[in-house]
Design an enzyme around this catalytic site. Structure first.
Site, short mmCIF file in Angstrom:
data_model
loop_
_atom_site.label_atom_id
_atom_site.label_comp_id
_atom_site.label_asym_id
_atom_site.label_seq_id
_atom_site.Cartn_x
_atom_site.Cartn_y
_atom_site.Cartn_z
CE LYS A 1 -0.57 -0.47 5.14
NZ LYS A 1 -0.79 -0.42 6.16
CE1 TYR B 1 11.29 32.25 3.60
CE2 TYR B 1 11.60 30.25 3.26
CZ TYR B 1 11.15 31.13 2.65
OH TYR B 1 11.00 31.23 1.74
C1 LIG Z 1 -0.84 -1.54 6.75
C2 LIG Z 1 -0.83 -2.72 7.50
C3 LIG Z 1 0.21 -3.85 7.85
C4 LIG Z 1 1.38 -3.83 7.39
O1 LIG Z 1 2.12 -3.53 8.63
P1 LIG Z 1 3.31 -3.24 9.28
O2 LIG Z 1 3.50 -2.68 11.23
O3 LIG Z 1 4.22 -1.89 8.14
O4 LIG Z 1 4.42 -4.82 8.68
C5 LIG Z 1 -0.83 -5.41 8.07
N1 LIG Z 1 -2.12 -5.27 8.35
C6 LIG Z 1 -3.06 -4.38 8.23
C7 LIG Z 1 -4.58 -4.63 8.35
C8 LIG Z 1 -2.11 -3.35 6.97
O5 LIG Z 1 -3.28 -1.77 7.58
#
Ligand SMILES: *Cc1c(COP(=O)(O)O)cnc(C)c1O
Length: 373
Positions: free
Chosen positions: A47, A267
């Site tokens: 993702k 800045y």
């Molecule tokens: C993002 C996510 C993962 C992966 O989690 P990590 O901590 O990056 O290994 C797994 N399951 C779900 C439901 C997630 O949202």
């Protein structure tokens, strides 16, 4: 490899920075997790553009390493990656589908995570309409109160099992909230709640552990683990081991200058020189995901020498004190380390009060990206 990557090399870099992503390290991390989780299978969570590192390149590499289950957050991400996957591979949408997106997902062979009875019924209705058995993954809430069927919905579903029988249910899943704290009591409590829901629904195959969950041990592995962070080299709590760094970020120097005592920098004039100083201006800033909070507290590195930021980080540039390096070591076009052997994304996260996940996913799109390994 894309043309943009071939076009960029250290000597002719027109981007403000070079982001090097080590696909061999990603594969090694994945294989390490496969070894820990066996006989459970290990999915790739890709993702958010594979946590900012490039979902296409990462997915292709994980497929080559034998990965056959992928998770993304949104349907659009699944649609982009589906053509890269071999026959029989699964790509699932963690956030579930918005009303109206079911037909497009089914057409493309994408598996929704059903996070509510409403979503499950809509998917079953589409399957009935098409006279086919559509695949899904059912998420139950084991304590995080974010996504998935509530305990009351689990009871309701247990009382109408024909709904489940009309679908090809690949897994029951849930998600851990505190797995990066191995001693947190929520881990055991969520595990017990998950096992109870699984038994109530009579679902055989299950998916529970994220990266940190894998390091909690066998009880948490079930049939399919879902790591993201560990694949990408991030630390996930004190129990994680054997994970290799994956990213290197180098920023290009656009200018060098010497400033007199009492000159101010950047800045707000938050930094004022107390002596003659040699500064370098870097061509990256907070618009590239480099945290503005690092002004005054962070540093870049060259030859193992720490070069502190002077003044605030701007949108597209920032300055460092290069006085600790010999004259002539750096020139316009030279690269300095921002992420690499001397400081990791987790280190930057600790300095700025966040987590490595946020540092990686915010890395900007203006860097020249090079895939190695
Ligand atoms: C993002 C996510 C993962 C992966 O989690 P990590 O901590 O990056 O290994 C797994 N399951 C779900 C439901 C997630 O949202």
């Amino acid at each position: 490899m894309s043309a943009a990557c071939l076009a960029c090399d250290d000597h002719d870099l027109d981007a403000g920075g070079l982001l090097v992503i080590d696909l061999a390290a990603i594969e090694a991390n994945y294989r390490h997790l496969v070894g820990l989780a066996a006989p459970a299978h290990v999915a790739g969570v890709v993702k958010a553009d594979a946590y900012g590192l490039g979902a296409v390149a990462v997915t292709e590499r994980l497929v080559a390493a034998g990965c056959r289950h992928f998770f993304v957050a949104e349907l659009s991400e699944a649609l982009e990656l589906r053509p890269l996957l071999p026959e029989g591979a699964v790509i699932a949408v963690l956030n579930g589908l918005a009303p109206g997106a079911n037909a497009a997902a089914a057409d493309a062979g994408i598996v929704p995570v059903a996070n509510s009875l409403t979503q499950l019924r809509a998917w079953a209705a589409l399957a009935a309409e098409r006279c086919t058995r559509l695949s899904t993954i059912l998420q139950v809430d084991s304590g995080m109160s974010r996504l998935g069927l509530s305990p009351a919905e689990v009871d309701e579903l247990a009382a109408s099992p024909e709904l489940l029988r009309s679908l090809d249910l690949l897994f029951i899943m849930s998600h851990l909230a505190c797995a990066d704290e191995p001693l947190h009591p929520a881990n055991r409590a969520q595990l017990a709640a998950f096992i109870a829901a699984k038994a109530k629904l009579g679902i055989e195959r299950a998916s529970f552990a994220n990266s940190a969950g894998i390091f909690l041990g066998k009880d948490y592995h079930f049939d399919l683990c879902r790591p993201g962070a560990s694949v990408y080299g991030l630390g996930v709590g004190p129990a994680a081991y054997g994970i290799r760094p994956v990213v290197r970020l180098e920023a290009r120097i656009s200018q060098l200058r010497t400033i007199p005592p009492s000159a101010s920098v950047g800045y707000g004039y938050t930094f004022t020189a107390d002596r003659e100083m040699r500064l370098a201006t870097l061509s990256i800033g907070y618009a590239d995901g480099w945290p503005r909070a690092l002004g005054q507290i962070g540093a870049a590195w060259v030859d193992g020498v720490r070069l502190p930021f002077t003044g605030r980080i701007s949108m597209d540039s920032c300055t460092i004190d290069v006085g600790a390096l010999p004259h002539g070591r750096l020139r316009p076009g030279s690269l300095v380390e921002l992420l690499g052997p001397h400081q990791s994304a987790d280190d930057i996260a600790r300095l700025t009060g966040t987590i490595g996940y946020e540092i990686l996913t915010r890395l900007g799109r203006r860097y020249c990206r090079r895939y190695v390994g």
